[in-house]
Scaffold this motif. Structure first.
Motif, PDB file in Angstrom:
ATOM      1  N   ASP A   1       0.922  -2.313   5.603  1.00 18.87           N
ATOM      2  CA  ASP A   1       0.092  -1.617   6.582  1.00 18.87           C
ATOM      3  C   ASP A   1      -1.311  -1.489   5.996  1.00 18.87           C
ATOM      4  OD1 ASP A   1      -1.163   0.016   8.365  1.00 18.87           O
ATOM      5  OD2 ASP A   1       0.324   1.635   8.310  1.00 18.87           O
ATOM      6  N   HIS A   2      -2.253  -2.229   6.530  1.00 21.44           N
ATOM      7  CA  HIS A   2      -3.605  -2.236   5.969  1.00 21.44           C
ATOM      8  C   HIS A   2      -4.400  -0.985   6.311  1.00 21.44           C
ATOM      9  CE1 HIS A   2      -3.508  -6.111   4.005  1.00 21.44           C
ATOM     10  NE2 HIS A   2      -2.856  -6.585   5.049  1.00 21.44           N
TER      11      HIS A   2
ATOM     12  N   CYS B   1       0.180   7.269   4.725  1.00 22.98           N
ATOM     13  CA  CYS B   1      -0.927   6.953   5.621  1.00 22.98           C
ATOM     14  C   CYS B   1      -0.426   6.183   6.825  1.00 22.98           C
ATOM     15  CB  CYS B   1      -1.986   6.145   4.888  1.00 22.98           C
ATOM     16  SG  CYS B   1      -1.428   4.501   4.443  1.00 22.98           S
ATOM     17  N   GLY B   2      -1.289   6.039   7.772  1.00 22.56           N
ATOM     18  CA  GLY B   2      -0.980   5.262   8.952  1.00 22.56           C
ATOM     19  C   GLY B   2      -0.200   6.070   9.961  1.00 22.56           C
ATOM     20  N   PRO B   3      -0.276   5.691  11.237  1.00 20.44           N
ATOM     21  CA  PRO B   3       0.416   6.446  12.285  1.00 20.44           C
ATOM     22  C   PRO B   3       1.926   6.303  12.230  1.00 20.44           C
ATOM     23  CG  PRO B   3      -0.575   4.449  13.177  1.00 20.44           C
ATOM     24  CD  PRO B   3      -1.044   4.543  11.769  1.00 20.44           C
TER      25      PRO B   3
ATOM     26  N   VAL C   1      -8.639   2.784   5.039  1.00 20.66           N
ATOM     27  CA  VAL C   1      -9.117   1.902   6.101  1.00 20.66           C
ATOM     28  C   VAL C   1      -8.815   2.504   7.471  1.00 20.66           C
ATOM     29  CG1 VAL C   1      -8.600  -0.304   7.222  1.00 20.66           C
ATOM     30  CG2 VAL C   1      -9.182  -0.240   4.793  1.00 20.66           C
ATOM     31  N   GLY C   2      -7.661   3.182   7.598  1.00 16.95           N
ATOM     32  CA  GLY C   2      -7.314   3.802   8.870  1.00 16.95           C
ATOM     33  C   GLY C   2      -8.301   4.854   9.328  1.00 16.95           C
ATOM     34  N   CYS C   3      -9.067   5.433   8.388  1.00 18.70           N
ATOM     35  CA  CYS C   3     -10.092   6.414   8.750  1.00 18.70           C
ATOM     36  C   CYS C   3     -11.345   5.740   9.281  1.00 18.70           C
ATOM     37  CB  CYS C   3     -10.463   7.261   7.536  1.00 18.70           C
ATOM     38  SG  CYS C   3      -9.105   8.240   6.861  1.00 18.70           S
TER      39      CYS C   3
ATOM     40  N   TRP D   1      -8.862  -7.373   6.424  1.00 17.89           N
ATOM     41  CA  TRP D   1      -7.730  -6.911   7.229  1.00 17.89           C
ATOM     42  C   TRP D   1      -8.006  -5.538   7.842  1.00 17.89           C
ATOM     43  CZ3 TRP D   1      -7.312  -9.909   2.988  1.00 17.89           C
ATOM     44  CH2 TRP D   1      -6.515 -11.060   3.082  1.00 17.89           C
ATOM     45  N   GLY D   2      -9.297  -5.136   7.869  1.00 15.43           N
ATOM     46  CA  GLY D   2      -9.638  -3.805   8.321  1.00 15.43           C
ATOM     47  C   GLY D   2      -9.259  -3.509   9.760  1.00 15.43           C
TER      48      GLY D   2
END
Length: 575
Positions: free
Chosen positions: A312-313, A301-303, A359-361, A412-413
Protein backbone atom coordinates in the motif's frame (compact mmCIF):
# COMPACT_ATOMS: atom_id res chain seq x y z
CA UNK A 1 20.23 6.50 2.42
CA UNK A 2 21.81 8.90 -0.06
CA UNK A 3 20.06 11.57 -2.05
CA UNK A 4 21.41 13.99 -4.54
CA UNK A 5 19.99 17.28 -5.69
CA UNK A 6 21.08 19.02 -8.84
CA UNK A 7 20.77 22.77 -9.24
CA UNK A 8 19.11 23.47 -12.57
CA UNK A 9 18.43 27.22 -12.57
CA UNK A 10 17.27 30.20 -10.57
CA UNK A 11 14.64 31.60 -12.88
CA UNK A 12 14.04 35.33 -13.02
CA UNK A 13 17.05 35.90 -10.80
CA UNK A 14 20.30 34.70 -12.32
CA UNK A 15 22.23 36.34 -15.09
CA UNK A 16 20.91 39.86 -14.93
CA UNK A 17 23.11 42.60 -16.30
CA UNK A 18 23.66 44.21 -12.91
CA UNK A 19 27.37 44.17 -12.14
CA UNK A 20 28.70 42.18 -9.23
CA UNK A 21 31.76 43.58 -7.53
CA UNK A 22 33.99 41.00 -5.91
CA UNK A 23 35.09 41.75 -2.37
CA UNK A 24 38.73 42.89 -2.37
CA UNK A 25 40.27 41.19 0.64
CA UNK A 26 43.99 41.92 0.13
CA UNK A 27 46.35 44.36 -1.54
CA UNK A 28 50.08 43.70 -1.65
CA UNK A 29 53.01 45.82 -0.57
CA UNK A 30 56.17 46.46 -2.53
CA UNK A 31 58.68 43.79 -1.60
CA UNK A 32 61.49 44.59 -4.03
CA UNK A 33 61.61 47.48 -6.54
CA UNK A 34 64.64 47.12 -8.73
CA UNK A 35 67.60 44.99 -7.66
CA UNK A 36 71.26 44.43 -8.13
CA UNK A 37 73.15 41.77 -10.05
CA UNK A 38 71.88 38.23 -9.51
CA UNK A 39 69.48 39.30 -6.75
CA UNK A 40 66.17 38.22 -8.33
CA UNK A 41 64.87 36.36 -11.34
CA UNK A 42 63.45 38.21 -14.33
CA UNK A 43 62.60 37.91 -18.04
CA UNK A 44 65.99 38.85 -19.41
CA UNK A 45 66.33 38.88 -23.21
CA UNK A 46 63.01 37.11 -23.75
CA UNK A 47 61.82 39.75 -26.20
CA UNK A 48 64.70 38.69 -28.46
CA UNK A 49 65.97 35.29 -27.49
CA UNK A 50 69.70 35.47 -26.90
CA UNK A 51 69.86 32.30 -24.83
CA UNK A 52 69.40 33.77 -21.36
CA UNK A 53 65.63 34.15 -20.86
CA UNK A 54 64.01 33.85 -17.44
CA UNK A 55 66.48 33.76 -14.58
CA UNK A 56 69.21 35.85 -12.90
CA UNK A 57 71.26 38.54 -14.59
CA UNK A 58 74.78 39.79 -13.98
CA UNK A 59 73.72 43.42 -14.34
CA UNK A 60 71.34 45.60 -12.31
CA UNK A 61 67.55 45.74 -12.79
CA UNK A 62 66.04 49.22 -12.51
CA UNK A 63 63.00 50.18 -10.41
CA UNK A 64 59.47 50.94 -11.61
CA UNK A 65 58.26 54.51 -11.08
CA UNK A 66 55.49 55.09 -8.50
CA UNK A 67 55.19 51.40 -7.53
CA UNK A 68 52.61 52.20 -4.81
CA UNK A 69 50.16 53.38 -7.47
CA UNK A 70 49.55 49.74 -8.39
CA UNK A 71 48.33 48.92 -4.89
CA UNK A 72 46.27 51.97 -3.98
CA UNK A 73 42.50 52.05 -4.40
CA UNK A 74 42.60 54.02 -7.65
CA UNK A 75 42.36 52.42 -11.08
CA UNK A 76 43.49 55.60 -12.83
CA UNK A 77 46.94 55.88 -11.26
CA UNK A 78 49.63 53.39 -12.23
CA UNK A 79 53.13 52.12 -11.64
CA UNK A 80 55.24 52.23 -14.79
CA UNK A 81 58.55 51.62 -16.47
CA UNK A 82 59.43 53.91 -19.40
CA UNK A 83 62.91 53.18 -20.76
CA UNK A 84 63.75 55.23 -23.89
CA UNK A 85 66.69 54.76 -26.27
CA UNK A 86 68.47 52.36 -23.94
CA UNK A 87 68.88 48.69 -23.20
CA UNK A 88 67.70 48.34 -19.59
CA UNK A 89 65.68 45.96 -17.44
CA UNK A 90 63.07 47.13 -14.91
CA UNK A 91 61.39 45.01 -12.26
CA UNK A 92 59.19 45.22 -9.18
CA UNK A 93 57.96 42.45 -6.88
CA UNK A 94 54.80 42.68 -4.73
CA UNK A 95 54.03 40.44 -1.77
CA UNK A 96 50.74 39.74 0.01
CA UNK A 97 50.13 39.03 3.69
CA UNK A 98 48.11 36.14 5.06
CA UNK A 99 44.30 36.34 5.17
CA UNK A 100 42.36 33.61 6.95
CA UNK A 101 40.57 31.27 4.51
CA UNK A 102 36.78 31.51 4.26
CA UNK A 103 36.14 28.34 2.29
CA UNK A 104 35.80 30.25 -0.99
CA UNK A 105 38.35 30.28 -3.79
CA UNK A 106 40.13 33.64 -4.13
CA UNK A 107 41.02 35.51 -7.32
CA UNK A 108 44.29 37.32 -8.04
CA UNK A 109 43.53 40.36 -10.24
CA UNK A 110 46.17 42.30 -12.21
CA UNK A 111 45.12 45.34 -14.29
CA UNK A 112 47.87 46.39 -16.73
CA UNK A 113 48.87 47.20 -20.30
CA UNK A 114 51.81 47.41 -22.67
CA UNK A 115 50.68 50.57 -24.48
CA UNK A 116 50.83 51.39 -28.16
CA UNK A 117 53.63 53.50 -29.55
CA UNK A 118 53.13 57.18 -28.72
CA UNK A 119 51.05 56.66 -25.57
CA UNK A 120 51.77 59.41 -23.03
CA UNK A 121 54.47 60.64 -25.43
CA UNK A 122 56.63 57.51 -25.09
CA UNK A 123 58.10 55.46 -27.92
CA UNK A 124 57.36 51.74 -27.82
CA UNK A 125 59.31 49.56 -30.22
CA UNK A 126 60.89 46.50 -28.51
CA UNK A 127 61.45 44.22 -26.69
CA UNK A 128 58.73 43.21 -24.21
CA UNK A 129 57.07 43.67 -20.84
CA UNK A 130 54.95 41.36 -18.76
CA UNK A 131 53.57 40.00 -15.50
CA UNK A 132 54.36 36.83 -13.53
CA UNK A 133 53.00 35.42 -10.28
CA UNK A 134 54.13 32.90 -7.68
CA UNK A 135 52.03 30.91 -5.19
CA UNK A 136 54.96 29.33 -3.36
CA UNK A 137 56.76 32.38 -2.03
CA UNK A 138 58.86 33.01 -5.12
CA UNK A 139 60.29 29.53 -5.60
CA UNK A 140 58.57 29.16 -8.95
CA UNK A 141 56.85 31.65 -11.27
CA UNK A 142 53.98 31.45 -13.74
CA UNK A 143 53.87 33.82 -16.69
CA UNK A 144 50.65 35.75 -17.23
CA UNK A 145 51.98 37.45 -20.38
CA UNK A 146 55.19 38.86 -21.88
CA UNK A 147 54.48 40.95 -24.99
CA UNK A 148 55.60 43.93 -27.03
CA UNK A 149 52.02 45.25 -27.16
CA UNK A 150 48.90 44.50 -25.10
CA UNK A 151 45.74 46.52 -24.64
CA UNK A 152 44.67 47.34 -21.10
CA UNK A 153 42.88 44.43 -19.43
CA UNK A 154 42.56 42.69 -16.10
CA UNK A 155 43.85 39.16 -15.73
CA UNK A 156 42.03 36.94 -13.22
CA UNK A 157 43.94 34.02 -11.70
CA UNK A 158 41.89 31.67 -9.51
CA UNK A 159 43.63 30.62 -6.30
CA UNK A 160 42.67 27.48 -4.46
CA UNK A 161 40.46 27.55 -1.37
CA UNK A 162 43.45 26.52 0.75
CA UNK A 163 46.01 28.92 -0.78
CA UNK A 164 48.19 30.69 1.80
CA UNK A 165 48.07 34.28 0.60
CA UNK A 166 51.41 35.09 2.27
CA UNK A 167 52.97 32.84 -0.39
CA UNK A 168 51.47 34.84 -3.27
CA UNK A 169 53.79 37.27 -5.08
CA UNK A 170 53.44 39.27 -8.29
CA UNK A 171 56.37 40.43 -10.43
CA UNK A 172 56.13 43.09 -13.14
CA UNK A 173 59.09 43.26 -15.53
CA UNK A 174 60.20 45.19 -18.59
CA UNK A 175 63.06 44.59 -21.05
CA UNK A 176 63.83 47.64 -23.20
CA UNK A 177 65.93 47.56 -26.34
CA UNK A 178 65.62 50.30 -27.12
CA UNK A 179 62.15 51.69 -26.22
CA UNK A 180 59.55 50.07 -23.93
CA UNK A 181 56.65 51.33 -21.82
CA UNK A 182 54.72 49.25 -19.24
CA UNK A 183 51.80 50.41 -17.04
CA UNK A 184 50.29 48.50 -14.06
CA UNK A 185 47.13 50.04 -12.61
CA UNK A 186 46.01 47.69 -9.88
CA UNK A 187 46.97 44.44 -8.15
CA UNK A 188 44.66 42.84 -5.60
CA UNK A 189 43.13 39.61 -4.39
CA UNK A 190 39.36 39.36 -4.23
CA UNK A 191 36.81 36.71 -3.47
CA UNK A 192 33.34 36.24 -4.95
CA UNK A 193 30.44 37.82 -3.14
CA UNK A 194 28.88 35.13 -0.98
CA UNK A 195 25.30 34.76 0.13
CA UNK A 196 22.41 32.37 0.32
CA UNK A 197 18.74 31.96 -0.45
CA UNK A 198 16.12 30.14 1.60
CA UNK A 199 14.11 27.55 -0.31
CA UNK A 200 11.08 26.15 1.49
CA UNK A 201 12.02 22.50 1.30
CA UNK A 202 14.17 19.80 -0.19
CA UNK A 203 13.00 16.19 -0.52
CA UNK A 204 15.79 14.13 1.05
CA UNK A 205 14.29 10.66 0.84
CA UNK A 206 11.43 8.45 -0.27
CA UNK A 207 11.05 5.28 1.80
CA UNK A 208 8.74 2.73 0.17
CA UNK A 209 6.56 0.51 2.37
CA UNK A 210 6.83 -3.27 2.08
CA UNK A 211 3.79 -5.56 1.78
CA UNK A 212 2.14 -6.43 5.12
CA UNK A 213 2.07 -4.91 8.58
CA UNK A 214 4.63 -7.34 10.05
CA UNK A 215 7.10 -6.67 7.22
CA UNK A 216 9.61 -3.86 7.38
CA UNK A 217 12.54 -2.35 5.52
CA UNK A 218 15.71 -1.30 7.32
CA UNK A 219 18.34 1.15 6.04
CA UNK A 220 20.06 1.81 9.37
CA UNK A 221 23.31 0.10 8.42
CA UNK A 222 23.11 0.40 4.67
CA UNK A 223 25.51 1.86 2.17
CA UNK A 224 24.27 4.05 -0.64
CA UNK A 225 23.95 3.68 -4.39
CA UNK A 226 26.56 5.63 -6.33
CA UNK A 227 25.67 7.50 -9.48
CA UNK A 228 26.84 10.55 -11.43
CA UNK A 229 24.93 13.84 -11.22
CA UNK A 230 25.19 16.90 -13.39
CA UNK A 231 24.46 20.59 -12.85
CA UNK A 232 22.77 21.92 -15.97
CA UNK A 233 23.42 25.56 -16.83
CA UNK A 234 20.28 26.96 -18.47
CA UNK A 235 21.63 30.47 -18.86
CA UNK A 236 20.89 32.19 -22.14
CA UNK A 237 23.87 34.52 -21.89
CA UNK A 238 26.69 32.03 -21.66
CA UNK A 239 27.42 32.21 -17.96
CA UNK A 240 29.06 29.24 -16.31
CA UNK A 241 28.14 27.27 -13.24
CA UNK A 242 30.34 25.26 -10.97
CA UNK A 243 30.10 23.54 -7.61
CA UNK A 244 32.49 23.85 -4.70
CA UNK A 245 31.21 22.66 -1.34
CA UNK A 246 32.72 25.11 1.12
CA UNK A 247 32.18 22.93 4.18
CA UNK A 248 32.29 19.18 3.44
CA UNK A 249 30.79 16.99 6.13
CA UNK A 250 28.14 18.31 8.48
CA UNK A 251 25.94 21.30 7.69
CA UNK A 252 26.15 24.61 9.55
CA UNK A 253 23.32 26.91 10.50
CA UNK A 254 22.99 30.35 8.90
CA UNK A 255 21.27 33.49 10.16
CA UNK A 256 21.58 37.19 9.40
CA UNK A 257 23.79 36.51 6.41
CA UNK A 258 26.43 34.73 8.50
CA UNK A 259 27.29 31.18 9.45
CA UNK A 260 26.57 30.20 13.04
CA UNK A 261 28.55 27.80 15.20
CA UNK A 262 25.73 25.26 15.13
CA UNK A 263 26.59 22.13 13.17
CA UNK A 264 24.78 18.88 12.46
CA UNK A 265 25.80 15.59 10.88
CA UNK A 266 22.22 14.43 10.33
CA UNK A 267 22.87 15.54 6.77
CA UNK A 268 26.40 15.55 5.37
CA UNK A 269 27.58 16.82 2.02
CA UNK A 270 30.52 16.57 -0.32
CA UNK A 271 31.42 17.31 -3.92
CA UNK A 272 30.44 14.48 -6.22
CA UNK A 273 32.47 16.15 -8.97
CA UNK A 274 32.98 19.68 -10.27
CA UNK A 275 29.31 20.17 -11.12
CA UNK A 276 27.34 18.30 -8.46
CA UNK A 277 26.79 17.85 -4.76
CA UNK A 278 26.22 14.60 -2.90
CA UNK A 279 24.30 14.81 0.34
CA UNK A 280 23.77 11.85 2.65
CA UNK A 281 21.04 11.37 5.23
CA UNK A 282 22.86 9.68 8.10
CA UNK A 283 20.40 9.66 11.00
CA UNK A 284 20.12 6.23 12.64
CA UNK A 285 16.49 6.80 13.65
CA UNK A 286 13.59 6.78 11.24
CA UNK A 287 15.31 4.46 8.79
CA UNK A 288 12.96 1.54 9.41
CA UNK A 289 9.48 1.43 7.88
CA UNK A 290 6.70 -1.12 8.35
CA UNK A 291 3.96 -1.89 5.85
CA UNK A 292 0.19 -1.50 6.39
CA UNK A 293 -1.79 -3.59 8.84
CA UNK A 294 -3.76 -3.47 12.07
CA UNK A 295 -0.88 -5.22 13.85
CA UNK A 296 1.80 -2.95 12.42
CA UNK A 297 3.81 -1.58 15.35
CA UNK A 298 4.66 1.77 13.82
CA UNK A 299 2.90 2.35 10.50
CA UNK A 300 -0.85 1.74 10.76
CA UNK A 301 -1.69 3.74 7.65
CA UNK A 302 -4.09 3.79 4.79
CA UNK A 303 -7.88 3.51 4.81
CA UNK A 304 -7.79 -0.30 4.72
CA UNK A 305 -4.88 -1.04 7.07
CA UNK A 306 -4.67 -4.79 6.69
CA UNK A 307 -2.03 -7.33 5.73
CA UNK A 308 -4.40 -8.68 3.09
CA UNK A 309 -4.03 -5.67 0.79
CA UNK A 310 -0.33 -6.45 0.19
CA UNK A 311 1.67 -3.35 -0.73
CA UNK A 312 0.00 0.00 0.00
CA UNK A 313 1.86 3.08 -1.22
CA UNK A 314 -0.23 5.33 1.01
CA UNK A 315 2.18 3.98 3.64
CA UNK A 316 5.29 5.25 1.85
CA UNK A 317 7.15 7.95 3.77
CA UNK A 318 8.60 11.06 2.11
CA UNK A 319 11.32 12.81 4.12
CA UNK A 320 11.16 16.58 3.62
CA UNK A 321 13.87 18.95 4.85
CA UNK A 322 12.06 22.20 5.70
CA UNK A 323 14.84 24.59 6.77
CA UNK A 324 17.51 24.40 4.05
CA UNK A 325 19.58 27.26 2.72
CA UNK A 326 21.47 27.13 -0.57
CA UNK A 327 24.86 28.85 -0.54
CA UNK A 328 26.23 30.72 -3.54
CA UNK A 329 29.15 32.92 -4.48
CA UNK A 330 29.11 35.24 -7.49
CA UNK A 331 32.20 36.56 -9.26
CA UNK A 332 32.51 39.83 -11.14
CA UNK A 333 32.91 37.79 -14.32
CA UNK A 334 29.22 36.88 -14.02
CA UNK A 335 29.85 33.24 -13.17
CA UNK A 336 28.36 31.74 -10.03
CA UNK A 337 29.36 28.84 -7.80
CA UNK A 338 26.96 26.70 -5.83
CA UNK A 339 28.65 26.10 -2.48
CA UNK A 340 26.28 23.43 -1.19
CA UNK A 341 23.86 23.61 1.70
CA UNK A 342 23.35 24.99 5.16
CA UNK A 343 20.31 25.22 7.39
CA UNK A 344 18.29 28.20 8.57
CA UNK A 345 18.91 29.01 12.23
CA UNK A 346 15.59 30.87 12.27
CA UNK A 347 13.93 27.47 12.70
CA UNK A 348 13.63 26.59 16.41
CA UNK A 349 14.09 22.94 15.43
CA UNK A 350 17.49 23.82 13.92
CA UNK A 351 20.01 22.77 12.92
CA UNK A 352 18.36 20.15 10.69
CA UNK A 353 14.58 19.84 10.50
CA UNK A 354 13.39 16.82 8.51
CA UNK A 355 9.65 16.08 8.50
CA UNK A 356 8.28 12.62 7.64
CA UNK A 357 4.91 12.56 5.89
CA UNK A 358 2.81 9.65 4.68
CA UNK A 359 2.00 9.62 0.97
CA UNK A 360 -1.65 9.11 1.95
CA UNK A 361 -1.58 12.55 3.59
CA UNK A 362 -0.53 14.13 0.31
CA UNK A 363 -2.80 12.34 -2.18
CA UNK A 364 -6.00 12.75 -0.14
CA UNK A 365 -6.46 9.10 0.85
CA UNK A 366 -5.98 10.11 4.49
CA UNK A 367 -7.70 13.29 5.67
CA UNK A 368 -5.51 16.29 6.39
CA UNK A 369 -7.14 16.51 9.83
CA UNK A 370 -6.17 12.93 10.67
CA UNK A 371 -3.74 12.59 13.57
CA UNK A 372 -1.22 11.02 11.22
CA UNK A 373 -1.32 13.99 8.82
CA UNK A 374 -2.06 17.11 10.87
CA UNK A 375 1.34 17.32 12.67
CA UNK A 376 3.59 17.17 9.55
CA UNK A 377 1.26 19.43 7.58
CA UNK A 378 1.45 21.89 10.48
CA UNK A 379 5.25 21.85 10.34
CA UNK A 380 5.02 22.56 6.61
CA UNK A 381 3.57 25.99 7.46
CA UNK A 382 7.09 27.11 8.51
CA UNK A 383 5.74 30.03 10.55
CA UNK A 384 9.25 30.71 11.87
CA UNK A 385 10.22 31.94 8.36
CA UNK A 386 7.52 34.63 8.17
CA UNK A 387 10.12 37.37 8.71
CA UNK A 388 11.94 36.49 5.50
CA UNK A 389 11.19 38.45 2.32
CA UNK A 390 8.83 36.62 -0.04
CA UNK A 391 7.44 37.45 -3.48
CA UNK A 392 4.07 39.17 -3.58
CA UNK A 393 1.29 36.73 -2.77
CA UNK A 394 3.72 34.16 -1.41
CA UNK A 395 4.68 33.20 2.12
CA UNK A 396 6.84 30.73 4.02
CA UNK A 397 4.33 27.89 4.10
CA UNK A 398 4.29 25.09 1.56
CA UNK A 399 1.57 25.63 -1.04
CA UNK A 400 -0.59 22.99 -2.68
CA UNK A 401 1.78 23.15 -5.64
CA UNK A 402 4.67 22.40 -3.29
CA UNK A 403 2.77 19.45 -1.78
CA UNK A 404 2.00 18.13 -5.26
CA UNK A 405 5.68 18.36 -6.19
CA UNK A 406 6.67 16.53 -3.02
CA UNK A 407 4.12 13.82 -3.79
CA UNK A 408 5.52 13.53 -7.34
CA UNK A 409 8.86 12.42 -5.92
CA UNK A 410 7.13 9.06 -5.28
CA UNK A 411 6.15 7.60 -8.69
CA UNK A 412 3.51 5.48 -6.87
CA UNK A 413 2.07 8.51 -5.08
CA UNK A 414 -1.29 8.20 -6.86
CA UNK A 415 -1.35 4.39 -6.83
CA UNK A 416 -4.11 2.85 -4.72
CA UNK A 417 -3.65 -0.72 -3.44
CA UNK A 418 -7.15 -1.41 -4.77
CA UNK A 419 -6.29 -0.18 -8.28
CA UNK A 420 -6.81 -2.60 -11.11
CA UNK A 421 -3.84 -4.67 -12.19
CA UNK A 422 -2.15 -2.75 -14.98
CA UNK A 423 -3.39 0.66 -13.78
CA UNK A 424 -1.38 3.52 -15.27
CA UNK A 425 -1.24 5.07 -11.79
CA UNK A 426 0.84 2.12 -10.59
CA UNK A 427 4.19 1.87 -12.39
CA UNK A 428 5.14 -1.72 -13.08
CA UNK A 429 7.09 -3.71 -15.62
CA UNK A 430 6.18 -5.93 -18.51
CA UNK A 431 7.97 -8.37 -20.75
CA UNK A 432 9.96 -7.75 -22.86
CA UNK A 433 10.33 -4.09 -21.82
CA UNK A 434 10.28 -2.23 -18.52
CA UNK A 435 8.04 0.66 -17.61
CA UNK A 436 10.49 1.26 -14.75
CA UNK A 437 13.50 2.12 -16.83
CA UNK A 438 17.01 2.66 -15.50
CA UNK A 439 18.86 4.60 -14.41
CA UNK A 440 16.37 5.85 -11.79
CA UNK A 441 15.10 2.31 -11.13
CA UNK A 442 17.22 -0.77 -11.53
CA UNK A 443 16.31 -4.34 -10.66
CA UNK A 444 17.96 -5.40 -7.41
CA UNK A 445 19.51 -8.69 -6.43
CA UNK A 446 16.16 -9.84 -4.99
CA UNK A 447 13.49 -11.04 -7.40
CA UNK A 448 10.32 -13.08 -6.95
CA UNK A 449 10.25 -12.45 -3.19
CA UNK A 450 7.21 -14.46 -1.94
CA UNK A 451 4.31 -12.90 -0.06
CA UNK A 452 1.98 -15.78 0.73
CA UNK A 453 -0.45 -16.62 3.52
CA UNK A 454 1.18 -18.11 6.59
CA UNK A 455 4.76 -17.60 5.38
CA UNK A 456 7.26 -16.89 8.23
CA UNK A 457 9.40 -13.75 8.29
CA UNK A 458 12.36 -13.92 5.92
CA UNK A 459 15.20 -11.42 5.74
CA UNK A 460 16.52 -10.37 2.34
CA UNK A 461 19.74 -8.41 1.80
CA UNK A 462 19.06 -6.00 -1.05
CA UNK A 463 21.81 -4.76 -3.36
CA UNK A 464 21.88 -3.07 -6.75
CA UNK A 465 22.38 -5.36 -9.72
CA UNK A 466 25.28 -4.78 -12.07
CA UNK A 467 24.18 -1.93 -14.31
CA UNK A 468 25.84 -0.83 -17.54
CA UNK A 469 23.22 1.62 -18.80
CA UNK A 470 25.81 3.79 -20.50
CA UNK A 471 24.53 7.26 -21.25
CA UNK A 472 21.03 6.79 -19.83
CA UNK A 473 19.69 9.65 -17.75
CA UNK A 474 16.66 10.22 -15.57
CA UNK A 475 15.57 13.59 -14.26
CA UNK A 476 12.81 14.88 -12.01
CA UNK A 477 12.37 18.64 -11.68
CA UNK A 478 10.13 20.88 -9.60
CA UNK A 479 9.78 24.58 -8.92
CA UNK A 480 9.22 26.57 -5.74
CA UNK A 481 9.60 30.12 -4.47
CA UNK A 482 12.26 31.01 -1.91
CA UNK A 483 12.80 33.67 0.71
CA UNK A 484 15.62 36.13 1.32
CA UNK A 485 16.71 37.44 4.70
CA UNK A 486 16.79 41.18 5.38
CA UNK A 487 20.59 41.11 5.60
CA UNK A 488 20.80 40.66 1.82
CA UNK A 489 18.45 43.49 0.85
CA UNK A 490 20.36 46.07 -1.20
CA UNK A 491 23.59 44.06 -1.25
CA UNK A 492 25.74 43.30 -4.26
CA UNK A 493 24.92 39.64 -3.75
CA UNK A 494 21.23 40.27 -4.34
CA UNK A 495 22.06 42.62 -7.22
CA UNK A 496 24.06 39.83 -8.74
CA UNK A 497 21.05 37.61 -8.63
CA UNK A 498 19.45 40.19 -10.85
CA UNK A 499 16.23 41.03 -9.00
CA UNK A 500 15.08 43.10 -6.09
CA UNK A 501 13.04 41.56 -3.31
CA UNK A 502 9.45 41.36 -4.44
CA UNK A 503 10.23 40.30 -7.97
CA UNK A 504 9.95 36.68 -9.02
CA UNK A 505 12.01 34.44 -6.74
CA UNK A 506 11.66 31.04 -8.29
CA UNK A 507 13.95 28.11 -7.73
CA UNK A 508 13.93 25.13 -10.07
CA UNK A 509 15.81 22.07 -8.88
CA UNK A 510 16.35 18.67 -10.37
CA UNK A 511 17.07 15.22 -9.05
CA UNK A 512 19.18 13.75 -11.79
CA UNK A 513 21.07 10.49 -12.15
CA UNK A 514 23.14 9.36 -15.09
CA UNK A 515 24.74 5.96 -15.29
CA UNK A 516 28.22 6.49 -16.67
CA UNK A 517 29.88 3.69 -14.79
CA UNK A 518 29.01 0.15 -13.78
CA UNK A 519 27.35 -0.26 -10.40
CA UNK A 520 28.70 -3.38 -8.68
CA UNK A 521 26.29 -4.96 -6.17
CA UNK A 522 25.97 -1.94 -3.87
CA UNK A 523 24.26 -2.85 -0.60
CA UNK A 524 21.16 -0.72 0.03
CA UNK A 525 19.43 -2.33 3.02
CA UNK A 526 17.39 -5.26 4.26
CA UNK A 527 13.79 -6.33 3.65
CA UNK A 528 12.08 -8.40 6.33
CA UNK A 529 8.94 -9.92 4.80
CA UNK A 530 6.16 -11.74 6.68
CA UNK A 531 3.18 -13.08 4.78
CA UNK A 532 -0.43 -12.48 5.86
CA UNK A 533 -1.76 -14.70 8.63
CA UNK A 534 -3.45 -17.98 7.74
CA UNK A 535 -6.40 -18.83 9.98
CA UNK A 536 -8.06 -22.22 9.42
CA UNK A 537 -7.69 -24.74 6.68
CA UNK A 538 -8.19 -23.44 4.08
CA UNK A 539 -7.06 -19.96 5.15
CA UNK A 540 -9.90 -17.61 5.95
CA UNK A 541 -9.82 -15.01 4.58
CA UNK A 542 -7.97 -16.35 1.56
CA UNK A 543 -4.89 -14.68 0.16
CA UNK A 544 -4.67 -13.78 -2.62
CA UNK A 545 -8.31 -12.76 -2.84
CA UNK A 546 -10.41 -13.09 -5.95
CA UNK A 547 -10.58 -10.83 -7.91
CA UNK A 548 -7.11 -9.44 -7.26
CA UNK A 549 -6.01 -5.80 -7.25
CA UNK A 550 -2.65 -4.17 -7.97
CA UNK A 551 -1.16 -4.42 -4.47
CA UNK A 552 -2.14 -8.06 -3.89
CA UNK A 553 0.83 -9.77 -5.46
CA UNK A 554 2.06 -13.16 -4.29
CA UNK A 555 5.62 -12.43 -5.39
CA UNK A 556 7.46 -9.12 -5.61
CA UNK A 557 10.53 -7.94 -7.48
CA UNK A 558 12.57 -5.36 -5.57
CA UNK A 559 13.77 -2.36 -7.55
CA UNK A 560 16.36 0.15 -6.32
CA UNK A 561 15.47 3.85 -6.57
CA UNK A 562 18.82 5.39 -7.48
CA UNK A 563 17.59 8.90 -6.66
CA UNK A 564 17.38 8.07 -2.98
CA UNK A 565 19.15 4.75 -2.45
CA UNK A 566 15.96 3.05 -1.24
CA UNK A 567 14.02 0.19 -2.79
CA UNK A 568 10.46 -0.45 -3.86
CA UNK A 569 8.35 -3.62 -4.07
CA UNK A 570 6.72 -4.20 -7.47
CA UNK A 571 4.28 -7.14 -7.95
CA UNK A 572 5.83 -9.90 -10.03
CA UNK A 573 3.13 -12.62 -9.76
CA UNK A 574 -0.52 -12.90 -8.71
CA UNK A 575 -1.04 -16.62 -8.07
Amino acid sequence: MKWRLVLLALLGVFFAKAAVADQIIARPTVSLNGWGARVHVGAYEEGQNQGFNFGLNNGPTLAYTNPANAVDTSTTTFAYSAQQHTHQYSGCVYRFTAVAPTGVARILNIDSEVPANGTDGFIVTARSAGVWYSIDGGTSWVQVYNLVRRTRQTDHITLSVSQDLSKVQVMIFSDSHDDMYHKVYDINISQPVAGYVNPKYVVVGVVYAPPGGKSFVDYTNSNTVSSTLTVTDTSTVGKTTSVSVTQPGGLFGFLGGSRTSTNSTTLTQSNQDSVSVTASFTATSGLQLFGPGQSSPSNNCGPLATDFIGVDHDCDIIKVWVNPVMLFSLANTGAFTWNGYGSSALDPVAPIHVVDILVGCLNGDIAASDSRCAPPLGEFQRTWAASENWPAGQGPGLTQTDLNNILASDPWGQCLPTAAIGSTACPTFTTPGFTLLPPQFTLSSQTNVPYRAGAPQTTYMVSAMNATTQGQKSTTTHTQTYGIEDSFKGTSFLMGFGASVGQSQTLTTSFEVENKTTVMNTFTGTANITGPACNGNPCNPAYPPIPQKYGEGTEFNIFVDNFFGTFVFVPAAYN
